[in-house]
Design an enzyme around this catalytic site. Structure first.
Site, PDB file in Angstrom:
ATOM      1  N   ILE B  46      40.972  55.162  66.974  1.00 22.85           N
ATOM      2  CA  ILE B  46      41.348  54.792  68.338  1.00 22.85           C
ATOM      3  C   ILE B  46      41.831  53.348  68.403  1.00 22.85           C
ATOM      4  CG2 ILE B  46      40.544  54.501  70.711  1.00 22.85           C
ATOM      5  CD1 ILE B  46      38.440  56.704  70.154  1.00 22.85           C
ATOM      6  N   ALA B  48      41.066  48.916  67.013  1.00 22.36           N
ATOM      7  CA  ALA B  48      40.372  47.952  66.168  1.00 22.36           C
ATOM      8  C   ALA B  48      40.151  46.672  66.936  1.00 22.36           C
ATOM      9  CB  ALA B  48      41.196  47.669  64.920  1.00 22.36           C
ATOM     10  N   GLY B  49      39.164  45.937  66.533  1.00 27.13           N
ATOM     11  CA  GLY B  49      38.904  44.643  67.167  1.00 27.13           C
ATOM     12  C   GLY B  49      38.262  43.731  66.161  1.00 27.13           C
ATOM     13  N   THR B  50      37.784  42.594  66.649  1.00 29.26           N
ATOM     14  CA  THR B  50      37.139  41.656  65.727  1.00 29.26           C
ATOM     15  C   THR B  50      35.846  42.242  65.154  1.00 29.26           C
ATOM     16  OG1 THR B  50      36.251  40.714  67.732  1.00 29.26           O
ATOM     17  CG2 THR B  50      37.987  39.481  66.644  1.00 29.26           C
ATOM     18  N   TYR B  51      35.194  43.107  65.953  1.00 32.22           N
ATOM     19  CA  TYR B  51      33.909  43.659  65.537  1.00 32.22           C
ATOM     20  C   TYR B  51      34.051  44.713  64.452  1.00 32.22           C
ATOM     21  CZ  TYR B  51      35.809  47.214  68.550  1.00 32.22           C
ATOM     22  OH  TYR B  51      36.665  48.122  69.086  1.00 32.22           O
ATOM     23  N   ARG B  53      36.043  48.798  64.062  1.00 34.99           N
ATOM     24  CA  ARG B  53      36.982  49.792  64.571  1.00 34.99           C
ATOM     25  C   ARG B  53      36.271  50.908  65.326  1.00 34.99           C
ATOM     26  NH1 ARG B  53      40.720  51.728  59.850  1.00 34.99           N
ATOM     27  NH2 ARG B  53      42.485  50.920  61.014  1.00 34.99           N
ATOM     28  N   VAL B  54      37.078  51.619  66.149  1.00 28.20           N
ATOM     29  CA  VAL B  54      36.530  52.749  66.897  1.00 28.20           C
ATOM     30  C   VAL B  54      37.266  54.026  66.494  1.00 28.20           C
ATOM     31  CG1 VAL B  54      36.055  53.717  69.175  1.00 28.20           C
ATOM     32  CG2 VAL B  54      35.967  51.243  68.848  1.00 28.20           C
ATOM     33  N   LYS B  71      31.836  53.664  67.039  1.00 28.46           N
ATOM     34  CA  LYS B  71      32.195  52.259  66.878  1.00 28.46           C
ATOM     35  C   LYS B  71      31.578  51.780  65.576  1.00 28.46           C
ATOM     36  CE  LYS B  71      31.974  48.002  69.624  1.00 28.46           C
ATOM     37  NZ  LYS B  71      31.680  47.485  70.960  1.00 28.46           N
ATOM     38  N   ASP B 173      31.425  40.773  80.328  1.00 32.19           N
ATOM     39  CA  ASP B 173      32.791  41.011  79.861  1.00 32.19           C
ATOM     40  C   ASP B 173      33.409  42.216  80.557  1.00 32.19           C
ATOM     41  OD1 ASP B 173      35.078  40.451  78.439  1.00 32.19           O
ATOM     42  OD2 ASP B 173      34.447  41.517  76.639  1.00 32.19           O
TER      43      ASP B 173
END
Lengths: 280, 405
Positions: B46, B48-51, B53-54, B71, B173
């Site tokens: 789905i 990606a982010g700094t943390y 991926r989903v 996640k 957030d």
């Protein structure tokens, strides 16, 4: 949840009965070979618990960590040992890891290198320089806890109950020394299984009972003994009317007394030597 | 076993020799360990982010037809070596808090699996999110979100925020990308990576995280450098989301001033400017503690503007007066005067027709497209993350929007 013990994971997933707890512990004995099991069973379980408690507090002091965080770490440790028997993983490593995770969850994070070097300076024979060991242990700890990490403590209940006592018909105001004594007893209660078996307010009530009733000599210094006696009676009335489970509270009091009786025969040095035999 | 070496010194030497202190434990657990791919089949990737991926996934249990969003938090260090580096504060918060939360309007955590230096949080899947819904209504041509839809979205959002605040959780957030909607029309607040408990904090909230909330949704007290802040920061974000649902674009679309180094948080002049242009310059009469904020001097140097929210509301086609009242009470400068989530739920806007629905899609004909799933890179076990560069770049959200934190 966080505001409410009644819907918390602590109550829904980590409140055990004595029977369940005993079964779990019995089930864990099978994993050791008979020789090691014998060495472990030779230990006084109370003394082991006191020893782990002192380890946590020693590390906590060196890192200037607040009491509530250490209490959280102790609950993690007690929960962990219902799934992983004492002696399977180096206990010094487990202690350092419990403190490390508790600091994060209580929003007072410490760098893993700080914890590692502090723990190593205390226990150089058991903690290596390598911070990845604590990081790996963190995974096992969180997994064995079922990822339930938010912990409710009796400290807040202590303040709430003492307020209620002052406002009730009994009008008992706990003296600052009494609050202090009760607070210390709560700190000691983490050595026991009380936090697996009881909601926090029961533990708080048990410690208040011990202070007001069993250690009433605190008040005798400033009060005539007749007044102390009627104060105890007023407390018992308050307790009776408080809807706090009487039997469960008295159970906790007995557990605390057992702790203190066993603590009298505790020798840190001897315990350290005996534990070293188990884990080497 | 008879080969236990006695004494303390020998163990120390064993540590030096690289002995695995978990050997007995991990060998015992390996027999019963359920691994993420034993339980779930990955359908696609789905975002990606700094943390990390989903992924979208389904259960391998044939009796379970639900879909899931998994996640995956990556380990801090990437490379060939499996490396434990300590779970990040953000992952730790999300794992701990989500395990406690249970509300219709909060994304439900199904389970957390810890495996080979990675954390997999398995959530119920939501087909839509507000960012995507807003985009659908603004492209290619502008078609306003129907009032009954908008009202139900806002009510469910406030309901979730109210639950969080009752439980002493600040989200910190909230933004359209973090607000999911299921195909049944149930809004789900997600991404609690910045959330934290505010009951009984052992240190001020500021000292934990110097910067919170994506800048467009950041409350004025945060922009002015507040050290102690309250749940009102979430209500400001709700106000911004409400405005964005109406206008179909962010109401305060400022440019973020970059941190010059890790210790100095710059004054977000441009963002403050965007707010002042619409709400007017804040006055001490309305906000008595204004002069006590660390950035008060910076604020005083800015050009002043008169209040202008009503004109803004008309300019974007807003006609409902109760809606305007609610918006202006959410975008109140003084956090002490801003509506709480509970008060907002009781606002007359929600009691007049059309009625709030538990299904935000009720009575409407729009067919929102399903979430885009990429089937490339759907190997959840890979250790490298080339994907983070081309997805939302460094963004902690599920969308290719510029990261604003």
């Amino acid at each position: 949840m966080s505001a409410n013990y009644w819907t918390s994971s602590q109550r829904l997933h980590w409140l055990l009965t004595k029977e369940t707890l005993a079964e779990r512990r019995k089930g864990l004995e099978d994993i050791f070979d008979p020789g090691k099991l014998q060495t472990i069973k030779a230990l006084n379980p109370w003394h082991v618990r006191v020893y782990l408690h002192t380890l946590i507090h020693l590390l906590g002091q060196n890192l200037s960590i607040r009491q509530r965080i250490l209490a959280t770490a102790e609950v993690y440790l007690t929960r962990f040992h219902t799934k992983v028997p004492f002696g399977e993983i180096n206990p010094y490593l487990v202690v350092a890891t419990a403190v490390y995770v508790a600091c994060k969850v209580e929003e007072h994070p410490q760098h893993i290198r700080t914890i590692t070097s502090e723990a190593r300076s205390l226990w150089p024979d058991y903690i290596s320089h390598d911070p990845t060991k604590i990081a790996e242990c963190e995974f096992y700890l969180i997994e064995e806890l079922g990822t339930y990490l938010v912990i409710f403590h009796p400290y807040k209940s202590l303040m709430q109950i003492s307020d209620a006592m002052a406002r009730s018909n009994a009008q008992i105001t706990m003296a600052p020394e009494e609050i202090q004594v009760t607070w210390s007893m709560i700190n000691d209660s983490y050595i026991t299984d009380l936090h697996l078996l009881n909601p926090p307010h029961i533990v708080a009530m048990a410690c208040i009972y011990m202070t007001v009733v069993l250690r009433s000599h605190i008040m005798r210094m400033t009060m005539p003994s007749e007044a102390v006696k009627s104060r105890i009676e007023a407390f018992m009335t308050f307790f009776g009317e408080s809807n706090v489970d009487l039997e469960q509270t008295i159970d906790c009091v007995q557990e605390m007394i057992s702790l203190y009786v066993n603590w009298d025969t505790y020798s840190e040095k001897q315990c350290r030597v005996e534990i070293a035999k188990v884990i080497t | 076993m008879s080969n236990y070496r006695r004494g303390v010194g020998s163990y120390s030497r064993m540590l030096g020799g690289g002995t695995n202190p978990f050997a007995a434990y991990t060998a015992r657990k390996a027999k019963t360990k359920k691994r993420v791919l034993d339980k779930y089949e990955i359908i696609g990737y789905i975002a990606a982010g700094t943390y990390g991926r989903v992924y979208k996934a389904r259960s391998k249990d044939p009796g379970d037809t639900n879909q899931y969003a998994i996640k995956k938090f990556k380990a801090d260090k990437e490379g060939e070596m499996v490396h434990y580096a300590g779970i990040s504060q953000s992952a730790c918060r999300e794992v701990a808090l989500c395990a406690e939360l249970d509300n219709r309007n909060i994304t439900k955590l199904v389970e957390t699996i810890l495996e080979d230096t990675c954390i997999y949080m398995v959530f119920e899947y939501a087909e839509h999110d507000l960012l995507q819904i807003i985009h659908y209504h603004s492209h290619p041509e502008r078609k306003p979100i129907p009032e009954y839809t908008l009202k139900s979205i806002l009510w469910q959002l406030l309901n979730g925020v109210s639950y969080l605040h009752q439980n002493w959780v600040l989200h910190r957030d909230l933004k359209p990308a973090n607000t999911m909607v299921t195909s049944d029309g149930v809004l789900k607040i997600g991404d609690l990576g910045l959330a934290r408990l505010f009951s009984n904090p052992l240190q001020s909230l500021y000292s934990g995280d110097k910067v919170v909330v994506t800048i467009w949704y950041r409350a004025p007290e945060l922009l002015l450098g507040a050290r102690h802040y309250s749940p009102a920061v979430d209500l400001w974000a709700v106000g911004c989301i409400f405005a964005e649902l109406l206008a179909l674009r962010p109401i305060f679309k400022g440019e973020e001033a970059k941190m010059d180094n890790k210790t100095n948080v710059p004054f977000q002049r441009n963002q403050m400017q965007k707010i002042i242009e619409i709400l007017g310059s804040p006055q001490e009469d309305d906000w008595p503690s204004l002069s006590k904020f660390p950035e008060y001097e910076s604020l005083k140097q800015m050009k002043t503007f008169p209040p202008n929210l009503e004109a803004w509301y008309q300019s974007i086609g807003g006609t409902n007066q109760k809606g305007f009242q609610l918006l202006s009470r959410l975008l109140e400068y003084d956090p002490a005067k801003r509506l709480t989530a509970n008060d907002a739920l009781l606002h007359p806007y929600f009691t007049e027709a059309p009625k709030v629905s538990q299904n935000v899609f009720e009575r409407q004909e729009y067919k929102y497209p399903p979430r885009r799933i990429s089937c490339e890179d759907s190997d959840i076990k890979t250790m490298t993350y080339q994907g983070t560069k081309r997805g939302s770049q460094g963004g902690d959200n599920l969308h290719p929007r510029k990261k604003q934190k």
